[in-house]
Scaffold this motif. Structure first.
Motif, PDB file in Angstrom:
ATOM      1  N   ASP A   1       0.804  -1.218   0.000  1.00  0.00           N
ATOM      2  CA  ASP A   1       0.000   0.000   0.000  1.00  0.00           C
ATOM      3  C   ASP A   1       0.840   1.273   0.000  1.00  0.00           C
ATOM      4  OD1 ASP A   1      -2.022  -1.816   0.239  1.00  0.00           O
ATOM      5  OD2 ASP A   1      -2.192  -1.567   2.422  1.00  0.00           O
ATOM      6  N   GLU A   2       1.998   1.172   0.613  1.00  0.00           N
ATOM      7  CA  GLU A   2       2.847   2.362   0.693  1.00  0.00           C
ATOM      8  C   GLU A   2       3.162   2.910  -0.685  1.00  0.00           C
ATOM      9  OE1 GLU A   2       6.412   1.209   2.761  1.00  0.00           O
ATOM     10  OE2 GLU A   2       5.239  -0.376   3.722  1.00  0.00           O
ATOM     11  N   LEU A   3       2.997   2.027  -1.649  1.00  0.00           N
ATOM     12  CA  LEU A   3       3.320   2.419  -3.010  1.00  0.00           C
ATOM     13  C   LEU A   3       2.652   3.714  -3.437  1.00  0.00           C
ATOM     14  CD1 LEU A   3       3.470  -0.638  -5.345  1.00  0.00           C
ATOM     15  CD2 LEU A   3       5.130   1.150  -4.940  1.00  0.00           C
ATOM     16  N   GLN A   4       1.450   3.914  -2.939  1.00  0.00           N
ATOM     17  CA  GLN A   4       0.712   5.116  -3.332  1.00  0.00           C
ATOM     18  C   GLN A   4       1.544   6.360  -3.012  1.00  0.00           C
ATOM     19  OE1 GLN A   4      -1.507   3.806  -4.998  1.00  0.00           O
ATOM     20  NE2 GLN A   4      -1.455   1.825  -4.002  1.00  0.00           N
ATOM     21  N   GLY A   5       0.933   7.400  -2.597  1.00  0.00           N
ATOM     22  CA  GLY A   5       1.556   8.682  -2.293  1.00  0.00           C
ATOM     23  C   GLY A   5       3.058   8.772  -2.131  1.00  0.00           C
ATOM     24  N   MET A   6       3.550   8.227  -1.031  1.00  0.00           N
ATOM     25  CA  MET A   6       4.913   8.485  -0.599  1.00  0.00           C
ATOM     26  C   MET A   6       5.987   8.354  -1.666  1.00  0.00           C
ATOM     27  SD  MET A   6       5.996   7.041   3.033  1.00  0.00           S
ATOM     28  CE  MET A   6       7.336   5.969   2.573  1.00  0.00           C
ATOM     29  N   LYS A   7       5.981   7.228  -2.358  1.00  0.00           N
ATOM     30  CA  LYS A   7       7.096   6.960  -3.251  1.00  0.00           C
ATOM     31  C   LYS A   7       6.888   7.510  -4.657  1.00  0.00           C
ATOM     32  CE  LYS A   7       8.452   2.940  -0.692  1.00  0.00           C
ATOM     33  NZ  LYS A   7       8.136   1.530  -0.534  1.00  0.00           N
ATOM     34  N   LYS A   8       5.692   8.018  -4.876  1.00  0.00           N
ATOM     35  CA  LYS A   8       5.357   8.481  -6.212  1.00  0.00           C
ATOM     36  C   LYS A   8       6.360   9.550  -6.680  1.00  0.00           C
ATOM     37  CE  LYS A   8       1.337  10.316  -8.548  1.00  0.00           C
ATOM     38  NZ  LYS A   8       1.510  11.752  -8.344  1.00  0.00           N
ATOM     39  N   GLY A   9       6.693  10.443  -5.764  1.00  0.00           N
ATOM     40  CA  GLY A   9       7.615  11.525  -6.101  1.00  0.00           C
ATOM     41  C   GLY A   9       8.931  11.008  -6.651  1.00  0.00           C
ATOM     42  N   VAL A  10       9.507  10.023  -5.975  1.00  0.00           N
ATOM     43  CA  VAL A  10      10.789   9.474  -6.422  1.00  0.00           C
ATOM     44  C   VAL A  10      10.601   8.709  -7.728  1.00  0.00           C
ATOM     45  CG1 VAL A  10      12.839   8.209  -5.710  1.00  0.00           C
ATOM     46  CG2 VAL A  10      11.289   9.091  -3.988  1.00  0.00           C
ATOM     47  N   MET A  11       9.450   8.012  -7.817  1.00  0.00           N
ATOM     48  CA  MET A  11       9.223   7.225  -9.027  1.00  0.00           C
ATOM     49  C   MET A  11       9.162   8.108 -10.267  1.00  0.00           C
ATOM     50  SD  MET A  11       6.702   4.283  -7.655  1.00  0.00           S
ATOM     51  CE  MET A  11       6.237   3.538  -9.191  1.00  0.00           C
ATOM     52  N   GLU A  12       8.687   9.312 -10.071  1.00  0.00           N
ATOM     53  CA  GLU A  12       8.612  10.222 -11.209  1.00  0.00           C
ATOM     54  C   GLU A  12       9.976  10.757 -11.653  1.00  0.00           C
ATOM     55  OE1 GLU A  12       4.136  12.018 -11.390  1.00  0.00           O
ATOM     56  OE2 GLU A  12       5.494  12.861  -9.893  1.00  0.00           O
ATOM     57  N   LEU A  13      10.974  10.539 -10.797  1.00  0.00           N
ATOM     58  CA  LEU A  13      12.332  10.974 -11.161  1.00  0.00           C
ATOM     59  C   LEU A  13      13.118   9.835 -11.817  1.00  0.00           C
ATOM     60  CD1 LEU A  13      13.425  12.767  -7.837  1.00  0.00           C
ATOM     61  CD2 LEU A  13      12.596  13.874  -9.912  1.00  0.00           C
TER      62      LEU A  13
END
Ligand code: GTP
Ligand code: MG
Lengths: 392, 154
Positions: free
Chosen positions: A229-241
């Motif tokens: 579930d953590e996949l949502q919000g938190m890591k999205k920012g890094v994933m976009e980089l």
């Protein structure tokens, strides 16, 4: 017969010429050890002053690929002392023509994801193929009052022994700022010294991943299973980089779960904007311990990214942007220093802080006051001392 | 306890003062020549030193003196702390100092941060070790390092 052994600290190749065998010491603790009466100030070791180096020494040494010069130049770049800054900038200026030719790869991820272990595996592979690899580990954890503990090299046991590898862990140096400039300039020095592949490791906390993204061509996000579930919000920012998401530790019992995690990431990646134009960020798995998946990642994904990016011009565009962001990061560093080192600001800062904390002064008014104090600052000597950009 | 904290503050101030002049914190590398079993608690040493404001480089286990000298040069540390060793210090200290000298880097200080028998301490100083951690007294240890660096660097 007394039992002896060869100490571990004797290099293997020294075996013949090194005659030392050591007897086992007495086992036991150190209770009752007298020692507080030992005079610590006594020094029979002669004091050897650290040698001074000129701009020419640095430039020539680095162009020759001399490791010790490179390492001392990095110290100079990282230094917060104004005197070092001038020399460092001259060194950088003169070395710029020798930079820009390397493959720059950034690696981020949560603590313990296996970034260092991954670099150990990849770096060794590259060295074997004849590359010269520089590893920069940026540690954002050090604070104002504390030093940092730099442990990444403990996971790079074999790589750190390779003649063609240079590993440099760097503390971020507290609040004085300049992390962006310093890491970037360190990377340039390594290029000038002849390293053709630069791997930059940073923990994905705070600003450091943005910093690293702004200085590398390819950005790899290392993750582990159990993200759910953590996949949502938190890591999205890094994933976009990221240009690739790598699920590490896909070995043993964890292999199946890694495949599942990969599918989850793949699904989310579909909805995100790619970090690089004309490139699709995908998820992969690997094991940094067994090495499985790493050659494929390098040869089929990362190398493809580079050949494609060179062809369609995306890479050279990126580097142009990065040079501009280097310029503005220096402007920011300058303004930062100007404010925080202004004598007028320093004189009233404690008082204002206390008032704010005690609720006597609203934060907005505090800002106005601080800026007003700053505006009173005499643009004099302090600029020379704090912000060398102002010179000339 | 309180006295200890005050002590820590005093050391921190000296470290900050050093950092102000040197442009970076004092940097020490803790080297492991032995293996985990017969050794001083390296995490404790590292944590205490970092608390005092030192930057602390950790080395992999079981390094040779050649590895350690190279790592010290690459990381450009001010100080090498011998943290653990299997067997006696003497021949290792000699080898390591020779190795540093071969690079012309005798300005890198050698200290002992691991467990050492009291009767061996004097010999260490004679061999060229600058500071020895005695009775886990980190304040003295840190002060010893700082005063040594003072003469080497400034
Ligand atoms: N099973 C398994 N363990 C791994 C793998 N990669 C790393 N590890 C282990 O994971 C732990 C953390 O690895 P590191 O390489 O230090 O992780 P890191 O991301 O560099 O950590 P920080 O630098 O602290 O942020 C170590 O105990 C490694 O041995 C892998 O592929 N498989
Ligand atoms: Mg790491």
């Amino acid at each position: 017969m007394t039992e002896t052994y060869k100490p571990e600290w004797v290099p293997e190749k020294d075996d013949d010429k090194f005659a030392c065998r050591v007897m086992y010491g007495v086992k036991g603790g150190h209770e009752g050890m007298p020692g507080s009466n030992v005079d610590l100030s006594r020094k029979s070791a002669p004091v050897i002053k650290r040698s001074k180096m000129t701009v020419d020494d640095y430039v020539e040494g680095i162009i020759k690929g001399d490791r010790m010069t490179l390492s001392r130049a990095i110290t100079l770049i990282e230094s917060n002392a104004a005197a070092h800054f001038y020399i460092a900038q001259q060194v950088i200026q003169r070395l710029l023509p020798y930079t820009g030719k390397s493959t720059r790869v950034g690696i981020t991820g949560v603590p313990g994801a296996g970034k260092s272990t991954f670099i150990e595996a990849l770096g060794n592979q590259l060295c074997v193929e004849g590359h010269r690899v520089a590893v920069l580990a940026v540690d954002p954890s050090s604070t104002v009052t504390k030093g940092s503990i730099l442990g990444d090299k403990t996971r790079m046991e074999t790589l750190s022994r390779q003649k063609n590898a240079f590993i440099r862990p760097s503390p971020s140096g507290g609040t004085l700022g300049g992390l962006t400039r310093k890491s970037r300039e360190t990377l340039l020095l390594c290029e000038a010294a002849g390293y053709d592949t630069i791997l930059v490791e940073t923990v994905g906390v705070g600003q450091s991943e943005t910093t690293v993204r702004s200085m590398v061509d390819f950005f790899l996000y290392v993750v582990i299973t159990g993200a759910g579930d953590e996949l949502q919000g938190m890591k999205k920012g890094v994933m976009e980089l990221a240009d690739a998401v790598l699920i590490n530790k896909a070995d043993g019992d964890n292999k199946r779960r890694a495949m599942v995690t990969r599918a989850e990431y793949a699904r989310i990646l579909q909805f995100l904007r790619s970090a690089t134009e004309k490139w699709e960020t995908r998820a992969y798995t690997c094991s940094s311990v067994t090495g499985a998946g790493i050659p494929e990642l390098w040869n089929e994904v990362i190398m493809k990214f580079f050949s494609q990016g060179k062809e369609n011009g995306v890479l050279s565009e990126r580097r142009k942007h990065q040079t501009l962001s280097w310029v503005y990061s220096m402007v920011e560093e300058h303004l930062h220093n100007l404010f925080y080192r202004s004598p007028s600001v320093l004189a009233c800062k404690d008082k204002i802080e206390t008032d704010v904390v005690e609720g006597k002064l609203p934060p907005t008014i505090a800002v106005q006051k601080l800026i007003a104090e700053y505006a009173k600052t005499e643009i004099g000597d302090y600029i020379k001392e704090t912000s060398p950009f102002a010179i000339k | 306890m309180k006295a200890k904290i005050m002590f820590l503050q005093e050391v921190r101030n000296s470290v900050d003062d050093f950092a102000e002049r040197e442009g970076r914190r004092p940097r020490i590398m803790l080297a492991n020549f032995g293996f985990a079993e017969n050794n001083h608690d390296i995490t404790e040493t590292a944590t205490v030193l970092a608390d005092m404001g030192f930057d602390v480089d950790m080395e992999p286990w079981g390094r040779t003196y050649i590895d350690v000298a190279q790592d010290a040069l690459d990381n450009d540390v001010h100080v090498i702390g011998i943290n653990s060793i299997k067997g006696e210090y003497k021949s290792l200290v000699v080898k390591l100092l020779e190795e540093l000298a071969s690079y012309d880097r005798e300005d890198i200080m050698l200290v002992i941060s691991g467990h050492i028998e009291a009767h061996n301490i004097k010999e260490m100083y004679e061999l060229g070790v600058s500071v020895v951690l005695v009775d886990n007294c980190y304040e003295k240890f840190a002060k010893g390092i700082l005063s040594g660096l003072e003469t080497i660097l400034f």
